[in-house]
Write a protein that holds these residues in place. Structure first.
Motif, PDB file in Angstrom:
ATOM      1  N   THR A   1      67.342  98.943  20.770  1.00 40.36           N
ATOM      2  CA  THR A   1      66.367  99.549  19.872  1.00 40.36           C
ATOM      3  C   THR A   1      65.864  98.496  18.880  1.00 40.36           C
ATOM      4  OG1 THR A   1      68.053 100.216  18.253  1.00 40.36           O
ATOM      5  CG2 THR A   1      67.594 101.745  20.076  1.00 40.36           C
ATOM      6  N   ALA A   2      65.027  98.928  17.952  1.00 35.84           N
ATOM      7  CA  ALA A   2      64.442  97.984  16.990  1.00 35.84           C
ATOM      8  C   ALA A   2      65.503  97.350  16.106  1.00 35.84           C
ATOM      9  CB  ALA A   2      63.403  98.698  16.128  1.00 35.84           C
ATOM     10  N   THR A   3      66.581  98.088  15.808  1.00 39.82           N
ATOM     11  CA  THR A   3      67.597  97.571  14.884  1.00 39.82           C
ATOM     12  C   THR A   3      68.991  97.500  15.482  1.00 39.82           C
ATOM     13  OG1 THR A   3      67.955  99.814  14.012  1.00 39.82           O
ATOM     14  CG2 THR A   3      66.342  98.427  12.879  1.00 39.82           C
TER      15      THR A   3
ATOM     16  N   LYS B   1      65.733  92.163  23.480  1.00 43.24           N
ATOM     17  CA  LYS B   1      64.573  92.692  22.775  1.00 43.24           C
ATOM     18  C   LYS B   1      64.547  94.214  22.908  1.00 43.24           C
ATOM     19  CE  LYS B   1      61.402  88.751  23.417  1.00 43.24           C
ATOM     20  NZ  LYS B   1      60.088  88.348  23.976  1.00 43.24           N
ATOM     21  N   GLN B   2      63.874  94.841  21.971  1.00 40.58           N
ATOM     22  CA  GLN B   2      63.723  96.287  22.023  1.00 40.58           C
ATOM     23  C   GLN B   2      63.100  96.697  23.363  1.00 40.58           C
ATOM     24  OE1 GLN B   2      61.353  97.918  18.857  1.00 40.58           O
ATOM     25  NE2 GLN B   2      61.604 100.034  19.547  1.00 40.58           N
TER      26      GLN B   2
ATOM     27  N   LYS C   1      72.048  94.280  19.670  1.00 42.94           N
ATOM     28  CA  LYS C   1      70.876  94.416  18.821  1.00 42.94           C
ATOM     29  C   LYS C   1      69.879  93.340  19.251  1.00 42.94           C
ATOM     30  CE  LYS C   1      72.861  91.374  15.287  1.00 42.94           C
ATOM     31  NZ  LYS C   1      73.263  91.261  13.860  1.00 42.94           N
ATOM     32  N   PRO C   2      68.646  93.425  18.800  1.00 40.98           N
ATOM     33  CA  PRO C   2      67.697  92.352  19.129  1.00 40.98           C
ATOM     34  C   PRO C   2      68.237  91.001  18.668  1.00 40.98           C
ATOM     35  CG  PRO C   2      66.528  94.244  18.246  1.00 40.98           C
ATOM     36  CD  PRO C   2      67.995  94.532  18.072  1.00 40.98           C
TER      37      PRO C   2
END
Length: 444
Positions: free
Chosen positions: A417-419, A379-380, A305-306
């Motif tokens: 991804t973002a999450t 990071k995404q 994840k980020p």
């Protein structure tokens, strides 16, 4: 041939590069040249990835010049001239007119005009960017600068600051756009299906190169005309050679077959590894090692994840593999001591993963420290491989004979991804049940 990516994608890449350039500077990005294989034959042409990233242009001996002035940014492409005789022998060329129209640069000139124009583009500029690793271009840049300096009495002024363009392109390429991610998903679908085909076609008595041929055929018939790297088809103890590409041995009963293969689609790479039994059924020892590696792979992937990093993932994965090898009796001693001494690296001998994109080992700083721990926060838009493995060569006398000759690696391609994450590698079976079922179906 135009890229599968929209031309606006490459314009966006150039715009992002311009944003990193100071005013009154110029960048010089070269294409690759053809490379002789033998006598008068060449290797299949592979474009310089940074040049391709900024242009989508796939001919040799071209040059991109990016000029940033006070109030404007200009992209200039030098490329081979239209030439009927050369095109009859070697294929059609895009030429200057179509270069402007199709690739959306402001100007295009012939490759023969590079030496005439470049001193003028450098004159009066304060900084020049170019790839320091390109020795041939470096010599040319110094020659062009010297030519500008020779005109100082007439007002010529050469750039005082030389900067490596790779510092910009490496960072830009690390974050993939939606269009790039869509292309990499497609490359993974093609490559995953090739791994399925390999599982279905492998059999005792076949040669490794015959399975390789099945993989390459599956790539090509689905649009990935070339492999992204040298395909590894490693039966038995050959799996314990990390970059084994001879692919010349016969496949034997009761051995595993490790395949590391990914197609290249429009310049973007997939990088997938699967390991499976040649005869379609895992032995108990093979199952034990395989399940340990699979669980380690899933553990690492699920943690992405980020904000995560390879350094953190390595701690999680190495501790898990250490305990697993201890439980199997392959490692012996106190668990905490084994972890502290990193004894798992006797059998997990490479890194957990790497960036993936236009290169299979893609560019981008890992922020590694002196201990080679990679602390860069995810990071995404970043894409990476996750590829734990356990390698026990036949020559290892420190383990029981039943473990010797087993080499297992499982590798997926993961987008941040973002999450959390997206696993791009959905079409290559990785569970024991799924692999055995697919191989049984193929042999029924």
């Amino acid at each position: 041939m135009l890229s599968k990516l929209p031309i606006e994608e490459f314009q966006a890449h150039r715009l992002a590069f311009f944003e990193q350039m100071p005013t009154n500077s110029v960048a010089i990005i070269p294409a690759n040249s053809e490379v002789t294989r033998s006598n008068d034959t060449e290797f299949v042409f592979c474009q310089d990835k940074n040049f391709y990233y900024l242009t989508g242009f796939n001919e040799p001996d071209a040059l991109l010049v990016l000029v940033k002035n006070d109030d404007s940014c200009e992209s200039v492409l030098f490329c081979l001239a239209k030439d009927e005789l050369q095109e009859v022998w070697h294929g059609r060329r895009i030429g200057q007119e179509k270069a402007v129209a199709d690739y959306k640069v402001e100007q295009a000139f012939t490759s023969d005009e590079i030496d005439s124009y470049l001193p003028d583009y450098l004159d009066g500029k304060s900084q020049v960017f170019f790839p320091f690793a390109n020795e041939a271009l470096t010599h040319k840049v110094f020659a062009w600068i010297a030519q500008v300096k020779s005109t100082f009495r007439q007002g010529g002024k050469a750039p005082a600051n030389l900067l490596d363009s790779a510092d910009i392109t490496n960072e830009l390429r690390l974050i993939k756009s939606d269009n790039e991610l869509a292309l990499m998903r497609q490359a993974n679908v093609i490559s995953g299906n090739a791994h399925q085909r390999a599982m279905q076609k492998a059999a005792v008595g076949k040669f490794e190169y015959q399975v390789e041929a099945e993989i390459l055929h599956e790539f090509a018939r689905n649009g990935a005309r070339h492999a992204a790297y040298g395909t590894i088809v490693a039966g038995g103890d050959n799996a314990n050679i990390l970059h084994y590409t001879n692919n010349s041995d016969v496949l034997n009963d009761n051995e595993l077959l490790l395949i590391d293969a990914g197609g290249e689609l429009d310049g973007y790479a997939a990088d997938i590894t699967r390991t499976f039994p040649v005869n379609g059924r895992f032995t108990q020892e093979q199952k034990a090692i395989y399940q340990l590696v699979l669980d380690a792979k899933n553990l690492a992937v699920n943690a992405i994840k980020p904000g995560m990093s390879f350094a953190k993932l390595n701690i999680i994965t190495n501790e898990f593999l250490t305990k697993g090898l201890l439980d199997l009796g392959i490692l012996t001693g106190d668990l905490a001591t084994l972890i502290e001494e990193k004894k798992v690296k006797d059998y997990f001998i490479h890194g957990l993963g790497h960036w993936l994109g236009l290169d299979v080992h893609d560019v981008g700083d890992y922020h590694a420290n002196a201990e080679r721990e990679q602390h860069r926060a995810f990071k995404q838009g970043m894409v990476m491989t996750i590829e734990p493995g356990i390698y026990i060569p036949l020559s290892d006398m420190n383990v029981e004979q039943k473990w010797r000759g087993i080499g297992v690696r499982i590798e997926d391609n993961i987008a941040v991804t973002a999450t959390g994450y997206e696993n791009l590698t959905q079409d290559a079976p990785d569970t024991i049940d799924a692999i055995e079922a697919l191989m049984a179906k193929a042999n029924s």
